[in-house]
Design a protein around this motif. Sequence first.
Motif, PDB file in Angstrom:
ATOM      1  N   TRP A   1       0.839  -1.215   0.000  1.00  0.00           N
ATOM      2  CA  TRP A   1       0.000   0.000   0.000  1.00  0.00           C
ATOM      3  C   TRP A   1       0.872   1.262   0.000  1.00  0.00           C
ATOM      4  O   TRP A   1       0.648   2.190  -0.775  1.00  0.00           O
ATOM      5  N   ARG A   2       1.917   1.285   0.847  1.00  0.00           N
ATOM      6  CA  ARG A   2       2.773   2.470   0.902  1.00  0.00           C
ATOM      7  C   ARG A   2       3.588   2.626  -0.378  1.00  0.00           C
ATOM      8  O   ARG A   2       3.785   3.728  -0.865  1.00  0.00           O
ATOM      9  N   GLN A   3       4.100   1.500  -0.908  1.00  0.00           N
ATOM     10  CA  GLN A   3       4.922   1.659  -2.115  1.00  0.00           C
ATOM     11  C   GLN A   3       4.061   2.069  -3.303  1.00  0.00           C
ATOM     12  O   GLN A   3       4.504   2.824  -4.165  1.00  0.00           O
ATOM     13  N   ASP A   4       2.821   1.608  -3.317  1.00  0.00           N
ATOM     14  CA  ASP A   4       1.914   2.025  -4.380  1.00  0.00           C
ATOM     15  C   ASP A   4       1.653   3.534  -4.268  1.00  0.00           C
ATOM     16  O   ASP A   4       1.633   4.248  -5.262  1.00  0.00           O
ATOM     17  N   ALA A   5       1.483   4.010  -3.035  1.00  0.00           N
ATOM     18  CA  ALA A   5       1.251   5.449  -2.820  1.00  0.00           C
ATOM     19  C   ALA A   5       2.454   6.253  -3.318  1.00  0.00           C
ATOM     20  O   ALA A   5       2.300   7.316  -3.929  1.00  0.00           O
ATOM     21  N   CYS A   6       3.650   5.721  -3.074  1.00  0.00           N
ATOM     22  CA  CYS A   6       4.879   6.399  -3.532  1.00  0.00           C
ATOM     23  C   CYS A   6       4.840   6.521  -5.055  1.00  0.00           C
ATOM     24  O   CYS A   6       5.061   7.594  -5.618  1.00  0.00           O
ATOM     25  N   HIS A   7       4.511   5.418  -5.693  1.00  0.00           N
ATOM     26  CA  HIS A   7       4.508   5.388  -7.152  1.00  0.00           C
ATOM     27  C   HIS A   7       3.473   6.369  -7.721  1.00  0.00           C
ATOM     28  O   HIS A   7       3.774   7.184  -8.589  1.00  0.00           O
ATOM     29  N   ILE A   8       2.246   6.279  -7.188  1.00  0.00           N
ATOM     30  CA  ILE A   8       1.159   7.137  -7.696  1.00  0.00           C
ATOM     31  C   ILE A   8       1.503   8.617  -7.503  1.00  0.00           C
ATOM     32  O   ILE A   8       1.377   9.429  -8.418  1.00  0.00           O
ATOM     33  N   ASN A   9       2.001   8.954  -6.308  1.00  0.00           N
ATOM     34  CA  ASN A   9       2.366  10.348  -6.019  1.00  0.00           C
ATOM     35  C   ASN A   9       3.452  10.847  -6.937  1.00  0.00           C
ATOM     36  O   ASN A   9       3.389  11.947  -7.471  1.00  0.00           O
ATOM     37  N   ASN A  10       4.462  10.018  -7.078  1.00  0.00           N
ATOM     38  CA  ASN A  10       5.620  10.480  -7.831  1.00  0.00           C
ATOM     39  C   ASN A  10       5.295  10.652  -9.311  1.00  0.00           C
ATOM     40  O   ASN A  10       5.720  11.621  -9.939  1.00  0.00           O
ATOM     41  N   GLN A  11       4.505   9.725  -9.825  1.00  0.00           N
ATOM     42  CA  GLN A  11       4.162   9.821 -11.239  1.00  0.00           C
ATOM     43  C   GLN A  11       3.302  11.078 -11.477  1.00  0.00           C
ATOM     44  O   GLN A  11       3.541  11.840 -12.413  1.00  0.00           O
ATOM     45  N   TYR A  12       2.361  11.299 -10.595  1.00  0.00           N
ATOM     46  CA  TYR A  12       1.493  12.477 -10.724  1.00  0.00           C
ATOM     47  C   TYR A  12       2.328  13.761 -10.610  1.00  0.00           C
ATOM     48  O   TYR A  12       2.234  14.659 -11.442  1.00  0.00           O
ATOM     49  N   ASN A  13       3.159  13.815  -9.576  1.00  0.00           N
ATOM     50  CA  ASN A  13       3.931  15.045  -9.346  1.00  0.00           C
ATOM     51  C   ASN A  13       4.921  15.326 -10.469  1.00  0.00           C
ATOM     52  O   ASN A  13       5.153  16.481 -10.831  1.00  0.00           O
ATOM     53  N   THR A  14       5.520  14.254 -11.011  1.00  0.00           N
ATOM     54  CA  THR A  14       6.469  14.458 -12.117  1.00  0.00           C
ATOM     55  C   THR A  14       5.734  15.091 -13.297  1.00  0.00           C
ATOM     56  O   THR A  14       6.198  16.076 -13.891  1.00  0.00           O
ATOM     57  N   CYS A  15       4.555  14.545 -13.635  1.00  0.00           N
ATOM     58  CA  CYS A  15       3.778  15.107 -14.749  1.00  0.00           C
ATOM     59  C   CYS A  15       3.361  16.544 -14.432  1.00  0.00           C
ATOM     60  O   CYS A  15       3.506  17.447 -15.260  1.00  0.00           O
TER      61      CYS A  15
END
Length: 538
Positions: A146-160
């Motif tokens: 759950w936490r690593q998924d949150a990391c991925h989702i956040n980072n991808q969104y923020n990068t875009c």
Amino acid sequence: MANSKYEYVKSFEVEDEVMLPNLIIVRIYGYNFRRLSEDHEFEKPNDEQAFNLMNSCAAAMLEEYPDIVFSYGFNDEYSFVLKKTTQFYQRRASKIVSITVSFFSSIYAMKWKEFFPLKEMRCPPFFHGRVICCASMEVLQAYLAWRQDACHINNQYNTCFWMLVESGKTEREAQDILKGTQKQDKNELLFKQFGINYKNLPEMFRQGSCVLRKKAEDIVKYNESGNPIKRLRRKAIVVHSNNIASRSFWDEHPSLLNELGQFGEGIGRVKPEYVKSFQFENKLMPSTWIVVRIDGCHFHRFSEVHEFEKPNDEQALNLMNSCAVAMLEEFVDIVFSYGVSDEYSFVLKKTTQFCHRRASDMVSLIVSFFSSMYVRKWKDFFPQKELKYPPSFDGRAVCYPSSEILRDYLAWRQVDCHINNQYNTCFWMLVKSGKTKSEAQDTLKGTQAREKNELLIQQFGINYHMLPAMFRQGSSVFRKKEGKTAMDKGGDPVERSQVKVIVDHCNIIETRFWDEHPSILDENPFSSIQTDSATVFS
Ligand code: GTP
Ligand code: MG
């Protein structure tokens, strides 16, 4: 030592032991980190140095607390997993969360200069924390996924998001473009519009960071011919993995298998009821006074290492008081605080909705703020002394149903201050006069207050009542309305009231103090008066 009639207030404290076989995770996350990152101009979307600082603090946690066996973090959060059989602070949740958050906050403030040598720390970092219980390895695995998924989702969104903003879009436009997009759409946007292959971005940003212990060679000293002598030591190291919740990652690290156990085959979607349990948090009873009491951890050693004067170091106490003042200036719902030695009690008003009355959020935030402040203000009070290691404080929240019981609680702390201070004053005078510590103890055994006062007068010519009020009565910090004369536009004098945070060393056992300051325990004090953050030390 003697019990006072106020000791009954201890029965309002509640137990919060995490029962075996639950695994304990402490999750720490920044409070208002947006402000911290803007004030210090962190790079967007990811500031490598800020991440390295977080990782370094997590590694320090593993070095400090042997019971932490694994940690995982990204952005402003870190999760620490304690070994299965831990007896860390008797598995008491509020102790565990407060001490770890406090240490993390102190070390963050201490290490800041190492990572940002050119940036002055403008506002201290604060963290919240909470304990999450995992009934089985399957639940731990789900938590990490759950936490690593949150990391991925956040980072991808923020990068875009930040690429779009850098390319000229407004923040609003960037939000609208990303609304409803899936992972695949975001990867395509990055590639097509900005030529960025998401998979090539640094692992630390995409996957977060893990800290665990590994056997590694360490240079312990150099022999006579100057050659290094190496020993195998278990050291905290940072690793990255694209799936920390996988069996293969876990199997690669024997320390995790030994201390926690094995993971099952890879998990699919994390069950919503698990996520709900990770987010659950107890609330404190409504319409009760809440007291958060914090206490320095192992301050016996801390005061020895920093050579505090015995039995009372005026500067150390002033530093504690200054942190308490900062606390009242920052958090309006704290109406009163009382401190002695290495402890401070903060009283929150009955109607407070601070942290939604969530106990661990509230306690962790208060210890975090206090610890960061203590580190930041250290130099102001001890310009000649280096802070040798990070101080930490534990904390607990207790509810008191009436003003009378709350006042009895405060009286209990002040009686304790008096008993301890009188004993310590006699003890250290005897030791300074040549007695051994055990002789001094024997001399004082069974003596009453009057006999101690006589001992001080007769042997050392000290009138106990003439000693500084701060030592005898502790310190009370509260807001006080003060009148001042200002000039109106026409140049005529007008009376204005302002509210100041003051430090006083008064008797809070007697009702007189409360009668003289009715606004402190008033439900709605100073509602129509402007607050002035200036501080008066009396
Ligand atoms: P835990 O709180 O259980 O972690 O232990 P602790 O070592 O912090 O002891 P405790 O909180 O019971 O007591 C506080 C200790 O801090 C005192 O016993 C002193 O050793 C030390 N201390 C606090 N204030 C002063 C001070 O002004 N001068 C000196 N010399 N020591 C102080
Ligand atoms: Mg202590």
